[in-house]
Scaffold this motif. Sequence first.
Motif, PDB file in Angstrom:
ATOM      1  N   ALA A  57       0.723  -1.100  -0.136  1.00  0.00           N
ATOM      2  CA  ALA A  57       0.107   0.164   0.013  1.00  0.00           C
ATOM      3  C   ALA A  57       0.904   1.112  -0.037  1.00  0.00           C
ATOM      4  CB  ALA A  57      -0.881  -0.162   1.200  1.00  0.00           C
ATOM      5  N   SER A  58       1.956   1.272   0.731  1.00  0.00           N
ATOM      6  CA  SER A  58       2.795   2.464   0.656  1.00  0.00           C
ATOM      7  C   SER A  58       3.983   2.614  -0.157  1.00  0.00           C
ATOM      8  CB  SER A  58       3.560   2.738   2.283  1.00  0.00           C
ATOM      9  OG  SER A  58       2.263   2.963   2.841  1.00  0.00           O
ATOM     10  N   VAL A  59       4.213   1.412  -0.819  1.00  0.00           N
ATOM     11  CA  VAL A  59       5.487   1.551  -1.812  1.00  0.00           C
ATOM     12  C   VAL A  59       4.851   1.110  -3.312  1.00  0.00           C
ATOM     13  CG1 VAL A  59       7.799   0.849  -2.453  1.00  0.00           C
ATOM     14  CG2 VAL A  59       7.134   1.223   0.046  1.00  0.00           C
ATOM     15  N   LEU A  60       4.733  -0.148  -3.507  1.00  0.00           N
ATOM     16  CA  LEU A  60       4.291  -0.590  -4.900  1.00  0.00           C
ATOM     17  C   LEU A  60       3.278   0.095  -5.523  1.00  0.00           C
ATOM     18  CD1 LEU A  60       5.185  -4.551  -4.369  1.00  0.00           C
ATOM     19  CD2 LEU A  60       6.211  -2.819  -5.617  1.00  0.00           C
ATOM     20  N   LEU A  61       2.166   0.312  -4.664  1.00  0.00           N
ATOM     21  CA  LEU A  61       0.874   0.717  -5.483  1.00  0.00           C
ATOM     22  C   LEU A  61       0.966   2.528  -5.779  1.00  0.00           C
ATOM     23  CD1 LEU A  61      -2.205  -0.809  -3.604  1.00  0.00           C
ATOM     24  CD2 LEU A  61      -0.940  -1.719  -5.578  1.00  0.00           C
ATOM     25  N   PRO A  62       1.699   3.118  -4.906  1.00  0.00           N
ATOM     26  CA  PRO A  62       1.940   4.413  -5.359  1.00  0.00           C
ATOM     27  C   PRO A  62       2.812   4.427  -6.328  1.00  0.00           C
ATOM     28  CG  PRO A  62       1.873   4.585  -2.902  1.00  0.00           C
ATOM     29  CD  PRO A  62       1.654   2.999  -3.455  1.00  0.00           C
ATOM     30  N   LEU A  63       3.936   3.872  -6.482  1.00  0.00           N
ATOM     31  CA  LEU A  63       4.929   3.699  -7.433  1.00  0.00           C
ATOM     32  C   LEU A  63       4.149   3.488  -8.836  1.00  0.00           C
ATOM     33  CD1 LEU A  63       7.996   4.208  -7.169  1.00  0.00           C
ATOM     34  CD2 LEU A  63       8.452   2.118  -7.422  1.00  0.00           C
ATOM     35  N   GLY A  64       3.497   2.263  -8.664  1.00  0.00           N
ATOM     36  CA  GLY A  64       2.856   1.623  -9.941  1.00  0.00           C
ATOM     37  C   GLY A  64       1.862   2.794 -10.456  1.00  0.00           C
ATOM     38  N   GLY A  65       1.273   3.393  -9.650  1.00  0.00           N
ATOM     39  CA  GLY A  65       0.129   4.537 -10.029  1.00  0.00           C
ATOM     40  C   GLY A  65       0.868   5.674 -10.944  1.00  0.00           C
ATOM     41  N   MET A  66       2.240   6.036 -10.161  1.00  0.00           N
ATOM     42  CA  MET A  66       2.859   7.191 -10.902  1.00  0.00           C
ATOM     43  C   MET A  66       3.506   6.620 -12.031  1.00  0.00           C
ATOM     44  SD  MET A  66       6.248   8.863  -8.899  1.00  0.00           S
ATOM     45  CE  MET A  66       7.708   7.901  -9.991  1.00  0.00           C
ATOM     46  N   LEU A  67       4.095   5.400 -12.286  1.00  0.00           N
ATOM     47  CA  LEU A  67       4.447   5.052 -13.658  1.00  0.00           C
ATOM     48  C   LEU A  67       3.375   4.810 -14.625  1.00  0.00           C
ATOM     49  CD1 LEU A  67       7.261   2.383 -12.291  1.00  0.00           C
ATOM     50  CD2 LEU A  67       7.676   4.437 -13.288  1.00  0.00           C
ATOM     51  N   ILE A  68       2.253   4.319 -14.156  1.00  0.00           N
ATOM     52  CA  ILE A  68       1.159   4.343 -15.119  1.00  0.00           C
ATOM     53  C   ILE A  68       0.555   5.712 -15.683  1.00  0.00           C
ATOM     54  CG2 ILE A  68      -1.540   3.801 -15.266  1.00  0.00           C
ATOM     55  CD1 ILE A  68      -0.627   1.277 -13.237  1.00  0.00           C
ATOM     56  N   SER A  69       0.487   6.894 -14.756  1.00  0.00           N
ATOM     57  CA  SER A  69       0.198   8.146 -15.539  1.00  0.00           C
ATOM     58  C   SER A  69       1.263   8.451 -16.263  1.00  0.00           C
ATOM     59  CB  SER A  69      -0.108   8.867 -14.129  1.00  0.00           C
ATOM     60  OG  SER A  69       0.930   9.039 -13.211  1.00  0.00           O
ATOM     61  N   ILE A  70       2.517   8.474 -15.968  1.00  0.00           N
ATOM     62  CA  ILE A  70       3.587   8.839 -16.905  1.00  0.00           C
ATOM     63  C   ILE A  70       3.590   8.105 -18.317  1.00  0.00           C
ATOM     64  CG2 ILE A  70       6.160   8.803 -17.111  1.00  0.00           C
ATOM     65  CD1 ILE A  70       6.544   9.209 -13.990  1.00  0.00           C
TER      66      ILE A  70
END
Length: 446
Positions: free
Chosen positions: A382-395
């Motif tokens: 919840a605090s690492v993989l999902l936000p990181l994934g979200g960031m990469l998906i928006s990029i």
Amino acid sequence: MEKRGGFATKIGILMATVGSAVGLGNIWRFPYETGRNGGAAFLLVYLLSIFIIGFPVVMAEFVIGRKAKANPVGAFKKLAPNTKWHWVGYMGVLAGLLILGYYSVVAGWTMEYIFKALSLELENKSAADYKSMFETFTSNPILPIIWTVLVMIISHLIVKKGIKGGIEKASKIMMPILFLLMLILAVHSILLPGSMKGIEFFFNPDFSKLTAESVLTALGHAFFSLSLGMGCLITYASYFKSDIDLPKTAAQVTIIDTLVSVTAGVIIFPAVFAFNMQPEAGPGLVYMVLPNVFQQMSGSFIWSTMFYILLFLAALTSLISLHEVVTAYIHERYSISRSNSSRIVTALVLFLGVFCSLSFGLMKNATLFSMNFFEWLEYLTASVLLPLGGMLISIFVAWYLDKKIVFDELSNDGKIKVKGFKIYIFILRYVAPLCIFAVFVTSLVK
Ligand code: PFF
């Protein structure tokens, strides 16, 4: 290879996606993180994260999924061949597996509570009794693991049947009933003597309680709650038909999911304060507080039984969506049958589940940087993989993907009107990635 399944009806699509979003995240995790992170200020950051970052990224995952019609890894390989983008897909599959590890355990707790309710064990007790009841149960080395195994077997049976038969049918009926029941509970909770302190805790922000870490937790929880950042929505959207209105579906899912969380808060916090309990109680909060509320209601046994059954089903529809992501990947990547792929996932999850479950008993003190196994899995996902994934998906969608593809998907090739496309791309390009990055860095530095 078997033919790819698909969702049959529009309402089925909405309900299955809502079914994935609404689950333990709303009713178990949201209240306990809000309680632990100071209440209203946390709620506010959570809401901002949902609407400014979460909602645009939901649409981004929809675009990727429906365009590519593949599992998260395959989707990136199709849309960005000969690049490293498919690693975002691997990250998502890994996140899915790790979340399943603890999600299945908590879903198992819910099953135990169905039986506690049915056998009248939840009647006529004090707040302290409910607390020790929860602790005695979760620290048991065997019983919670048996429930976890049962949960995973049920999930396996649904996932192996494919998308249409299982997931869609299950979601359609239960979700509205669950929400209705929650509204009734909320009214009862607010009417408890001493409930106002809880309302204040939940709605009147005290920003001094907000830390960089709690901002990251709120942001991460927004992703968790929307099933975002790990390709779950990519997988679901890969089964969407071409006439589905993506922005509208995204808006509906986001709004319903948020309403359920806020309602859960309105049930829990008035009761926490009315019964002099601690909002910081952690993962057991909901299981300790709710029986107190049921007890006040006439016909309490019926209400509590119904609630835990529905909570279990809500958890199940999320669980199968997670199970589906990992299964679809193994099935399509290695050409192993759906049933065997799903079996492999079940076995891996049970392995993780045992350690998660023991984190409340035998392995409670087996910590690394003062977090036990359960807490590590929660933190990493919840605090690492999902936000990181979200960031990469928006990029990916805003910088890499051809804007024409994005526009065509959102507008169904120009058949529906899309308002604010430029603003949308601006948010995905700058606002979402920069916010996520900033929150990350500040909380890591701390
Ligand atoms: N959104 C689910 C919940 O709030 O319970 C949890 C979840 C499901 C997270 C699916 C991630 C996911 F891919």
